[in-house]
Design an enzyme around this catalytic site. Structure first.
Site, short mmCIF file in Angstrom:
data_model
loop_
_atom_site.label_atom_id
_atom_site.label_comp_id
_atom_site.label_asym_id
_atom_site.label_seq_id
_atom_site.Cartn_x
_atom_site.Cartn_y
_atom_site.Cartn_z
N ALA A 62 -9.56 -0.96 1.72
CA ALA A 62 -9.13 -0.51 0.41
C ALA A 62 -9.45 -1.54 -0.67
O ALA A 62 -9.30 -1.28 -1.85
CB ALA A 62 -7.63 -0.20 0.42
N ASN A 111 -5.24 -4.65 7.95
CA ASN A 111 -4.94 -5.36 6.73
C ASN A 111 -4.07 -4.51 5.80
O ASN A 111 -2.90 -4.82 5.60
CB ASN A 111 -6.25 -5.76 6.03
CG ASN A 111 -6.01 -6.76 4.91
OD1 ASN A 111 -4.89 -7.20 4.68
ND2 ASN A 111 -7.05 -7.11 4.19
N ASP A 112 -4.62 -3.41 5.31
CA ASP A 112 -3.88 -2.62 4.33
C ASP A 112 -2.55 -2.11 4.87
O ASP A 112 -1.57 -2.04 4.12
CB ASP A 112 -4.73 -1.42 3.88
CG ASP A 112 -6.03 -1.88 3.22
OD1 ASP A 112 -6.02 -2.97 2.61
OD2 ASP A 112 -7.04 -1.17 3.32
N VAL A 113 -2.49 -1.78 6.16
CA VAL A 113 -1.26 -1.18 6.70
C VAL A 113 -0.12 -2.18 6.85
O VAL A 113 1.00 -1.80 7.17
CB VAL A 113 -1.51 -0.47 8.05
CG1 VAL A 113 -2.49 0.68 7.88
CG2 VAL A 113 -1.98 -1.44 9.10
N VAL A 114 -0.41 -3.48 6.63
CA VAL A 114 0.67 -4.47 6.65
C VAL A 114 0.74 -5.21 5.31
O VAL A 114 1.41 -6.22 5.19
CB VAL A 114 0.47 -5.52 7.78
CG1 VAL A 114 0.53 -4.85 9.15
CG2 VAL A 114 -0.84 -6.29 7.64
#
Lengths: 457, 103
Positions: free
Chosen positions: A424, A383-386
């Site tokens: 996050a 999720n956070d990395v995209v």
């Protein structure tokens, strides 16, 4: 027992140090890495034999028993633990190493009159204790024995300041007087410092902390080399300290933030935003058959794995899905974000376990310009990395972190457990984009159903 | 050791560490961390030296505990790194599957 002359001991330790350097050097390629690690292990074994021959030791039997018990505890755990629990395990091994260094330091304190050596004792003691306690909290967070969210309480800043001030006072006192009571106080303050250092760190930043604490233990071991006048400890500890520092900085750079910002970011209040609430906004969700059609009739598919894949143990299924797609003539690659997962390179290990050749794994910088040519980006448990918020919303705690720009692809498919925001705790706008399709469920279950549907096409 | 030789050793080790690690591919960052982790388990020899000189019960007990912790770090670190690296293989190295005993 025959004792080795001092020169022979020194030369054997030199051989060990070279073995350790070769172990790290081997990691420049997956082809040489395993042999390098075995050389390192052989070096460690040589060091242990050497130490028994180097000076006349008392209590040899008891020491050997402790070594054997330690080995019998560690080897089965290291061999059996699941790949998904690897970050905890590395943190655990790191913590006990730090604890051992702190114990060695406090036991050596009374043996030294030189204030300069006592300063090295103090350094080993504090850094080892911080590493031990910090790693303990990290393990608890990763094992979900406690909340994975940043923990901050009212007045925490003041508590931290007080601990640091007391720690400096105690450190100075111990250096000057060599008093054992104050050294014990210092040990406790170091432990408190380690806990306070890691509590405010959110789950997504844990990889950095593991790497940082690893460097800490290395430095503690290096300082213990000064205390014990042992060059091997000095060299090995310094090597680990240096390599851990490089890795930590490389990872912080991959997140677009400084190390200090990661450790103390929670105090600015950013990373608690989102607070894990479930959004009510409409999204487009569909079934495994629709996803199978999108994937099966695409020309190029990129798979973006994240921690959700690790949690669901879906690595073998995703490898099978990639094989099934390739059998249909679809070009499949994996895009790996440097901080995907809970450990640097976590996804690489996970996919390697599933026999995905490492050539199929593409790094972020290499794959980002090509994402616009991808027909489908399949995001599995990430999720956070995209999350485009890293580029678009300056208030977001992940703002500035380089991301995999899957929004550039023609279509995006998310396999997600629920609409809850990522580790996050930040909302992801990409989920509401018209080019996005969601398939809800456990990553492995969803992958199994998509795989079945692809095979039936 | 005197201060100049000490600093010489430290500075050279720092450079070797930087030099060696900056060549590690990001694919192997987890084994790197785990391997470096194993290396600092060499504190074991420090713990053995301290335990070998202990004469009273409490220091001996603490030192033996340090030996135990350090062994866990050293042995566990190398074993787990080996297990990870065993799984990395390229297209042309089919190798033995790790699935049987690691499932």
């Amino acid at each position: 027992m025959n004792l080795l002359p001092a020169e022979a001991t020194a030369l054997l330790y030199l051989v060990v140090a070279v073995c350790f350097i070769l172990a790290l050097k081997g990691l420049s390629s997956p082809r040489t890495a395993r042999r390098g690690n075995l050389i390192g292990a052989a070096g460690a074994a040589l060091a242990v034999v050497t130490v028994f021959l180097s000076v006349r030791l008392e209590n040899v039997l008891a020491i050997l028993v402790a070594v054997v018990v330690g080995a019998l505890i560690a080897a089965p755990i290291a061999r059996r633990v699941q790949m998904t629990q690897m970050p905890q395990l590395v943190a655990l091994f790191n913590g006990v190493g730090g604890g051992a260094a702190a114990l060695v330091a406090i036991l050596e304190l009374t043996a030294h009159d030189d204030a300069w050596v006592r300063a090295a004792v103090v350094f080993t003691l504090v850094v080892g204790a911080v590493s031990f306690a910090g790693s303990g909290v990290t393990v608890a967070k990763l094992q979900e024995l406690m909340t994975t969210r940043p923990v901050i309480f009212g007045g925490m800043r003041w508590v931290m300041t007080a601990v640091v001030v007391l720690l400096l006072v105690a450190a100075a006192l111990v250096t000057v007087t060599g008093d054992l009571v104050w050294a014990t106080v210092l040990l406790l303050l170091g432990l408190a410092g380690g806990v306070l250092l890691v509590l405010p760190v959110g789950g997504a930043d844990v990889p950095i902390v593991i790497s940082l604490l690893n460097a800490f233990t290395g430095l503690a071991v290096a300082a213990s080399g000064v205390v014990l006048d042992n060059v091997l400890l000095l060299v090995a500890g310094t090597l680990v300290g240096a390599s851990g520092t490089i890795l930590t900085r490389a990872m912080a750079a991959a997140m677009g933030r400084g190390v200090a910002g990661i450790l103390f970011g929670a105090f600015r209040g950013g990373s608690t935003a989102g607070a894990g609430t479930v959004s009510e906004r409409p999204v487009r969700s569909s079934g495994p058959e629709d996803v199978a059609v999108m994937l099966g009739f695409a020309q190029r598919v990129v798979i973006v794995p994240g921690y959700g894949l690790a949690v669901s143990q879906g690595q073998h299924t995703i490898a099978e899905l990639a094989d099934a797609l390739e059998a249909r003539g679809v070009e499949v690659s994996f895009a790996i974000h440097p901080v995907a997962g809970r450990m640097p390179g976590h996804m690489n290990v996970l996919l390697a376990e599933a026999n995905v050749p490492y050539e199929s794994l593409r790094e972020m910088a290499e794959v980002n310009p090509e994402l616009r040519n991808m027909d489908v980006a399949l995001v599995v448990g990430a999720n956070d990395v995209v999350n485009p918020a890293a580029k678009t919303s300056p208030g977001s705690p992940i703002y500035g972190m380089p991301i995999l720009e899957v929004a550039d692809s023609q279509q995006v498919v998310f396999l997600k457990r629920s609409m809850r925001p990522g580790f996050a705790g930040i909302e992801n706008e990409l989920l509401y984009s018209p080019k996005t399709t969601l398939l809800f469920g456990d990553a492995k279950d969803s992958l199994t159903r998509v795989l079945g549907a692809v095979k039936a096409l | 050791m005197d201060l100049p030789s000490l600093l010489t050793v430290v500075v050279l080790a720092v450079f070797v560490g930087f030099e060696v690690v900056s060549k590690v591919t990001s694919t192997l960052h987890t084994p790197l961390m785990s391997g470096a982790n194993a290396i600092h388990g060499i504190i074991l020899i420090g713990a053995i030296l301290v335990a070998g000189q202990a004469t009273e019960l409490l220091p001996l007990g603490l030192a033996l505990f340090a030996v135990l912790l350090a062994t866990v770090n050293l042995v566990g670190g190398f074993v787990v790194t080996d297990r990870m690296l065993h799984m990395f293989r390229g297209r042309n190295q089919p190798g033995t599957s790790d699935r049987k005993h690691d499932a």
